[in-house]
Design an enzyme around this catalytic site. Sequence first.
Site, PDB file in Angstrom:
ATOM      1  CE1 TYR A 135       4.332  -6.527   3.891  1.00 37.59           C
ATOM      2  CE2 TYR A 135       3.656  -8.815   4.118  1.00 37.59           C
ATOM      3  CZ  TYR A 135       3.705  -7.647   3.380  1.00 37.59           C
ATOM      4  OH  TYR A 135       3.137  -7.603   2.132  1.00 37.59           O
ATOM      5  CG  ASP A 194      -2.057  -0.957   1.092  1.00 34.11           C
ATOM      6  OD1 ASP A 194      -2.537  -1.143  -0.035  1.00 34.11           O
ATOM      7  OD2 ASP A 194      -2.477  -1.526   2.120  1.00 34.11           O
TER       8      ASP A 194
END
Lengths: 244, 244
Positions: free
Chosen positions: B110, B52
């Site tokens: 992540y 994003d």
Amino acid sequence: MKNVKLIIEYDGTLYSGWQIQDNAITIQEVLENALNSITGEQIKVVGSSRTDSGVHARGYVCNFFTESKIPPDRFRDVINSKLPKDIVIIESEEVSLEFNSRFCSKGKTYSYTILNRMQRPAIGSNYVYHYRNSLNMEAIREAMSQFLGTHDFSAFKSTGGSAKTSIRTIKSFEVVKKDDYIIFYITGDGFLYNMVRIIMGTLIKVGRDKIDSCSIKDIILSKDRNMAGPCLPGTGLCLEKVYY
Amino acid sequence: MKNVKLIIEYDGTLYSGWQIQDNAITIQEVLENALNSITGEQIKVVGSSRTDSGVHARGYVCNFFTESKIPPDRFRDVINSKLPKDIVIIESEEVSLEFNSRFCSKGKTYSYTILNRMQRPAIGSNYVYHYRNSLNMEAIREAMSQFLGTHDFSAFKSTGGSAKTSIRTIKSFEVVKKDDYIIFYITGDGFLYNMVRIIMGTLIKVGRDKIDSCSIKDIILSKDRNMAGPCLPGTGLCLEKVYY
């Protein structure tokens, strides 16, 4: 009259260092403008050191005198509301009128971060010095230990500093490796002009076997700037803490 | 025809995420423009995930097909010479024609970084989520352990993702504290749309005792997005590694 001490974090990327100068924006100027607009006074801030262009700080210390009625520990939030996003006051407190952030300092810790890999940095490029070639860390550690103690560091200063003596004491010197990042932490009673960056440039030469790791003591004794390595860029440098 | 795999680091601050879209600059677009100018072809890059807006990557993986005579391991330097300073190719290599960076992925790691202190960040503000209030780390660690394993994570996804199933396996979930920084590392076989950021928002609520640390299993079982915490900002998120 009150004497207020500030601890400041700043990103030095867009500034020409700490100290006010003509035709360039500095941290001191931005801070004094904020203080003047808050207090209506003409405040001169006393800084603990001159940091150079592009150099960062997590724990810069300064102090200023004011007649303002703002409680000293409230100054933090009031000043922060007037500062740009790359400067922030971490703490504000009243100190004795004798306190001078520069002359009362008992020592400082700086960090220097090297990104040691082939490719240039994409993330955090303003916070590292990028060095492509592999480094002999064993030789670097051996060299680091020789900086410890009290020495005349004339070989590790640039011309232009205002210090009366070149004798300084290095109290600790450590290195941490995390992935491709090599982070050095050096603590001393004080540092000469560009001293940390020249020490780092010398360690790079040691890490490339261009300077023998055992010859640091000789370079110190020579007091000859030409014997030491280059002055590395300011981007990798950060003033972590000032001791009182 | 060759299939070339790239590992990329990028600072997502100035980009609207990975995937090409109208009226916004994306990593994929910048990369394809570079590849097209190098090869004279019309290359479509296959990305391992949609990141994003504002999200960063240290180890993003993608691949593309080309007829170019440039040796695959040389693509790295050639592409880097055409990229802006916030995107860099870490590695390029030839892979089998069957390799697809999205569908062959076996998992991802992540990181999510929280700056947990009263004052906003001045250094590295684009790389952290700033949270002012103190957090109960013991409760957070207890909650983290309940995400491990294979579950239907419908409660932890935003609408709009393209995944066929909401079942995912979290293989490891760790946290490191360094000064005021709290860095989480989460590894799974895949993640739903906004899943990491919603897990982080849920952990913040656990750390504030707004969600009981033992109720994570119940929230998972509910499959109800309203039971989980908010979706935290993308700035703190970084795709560290993709596994094959």
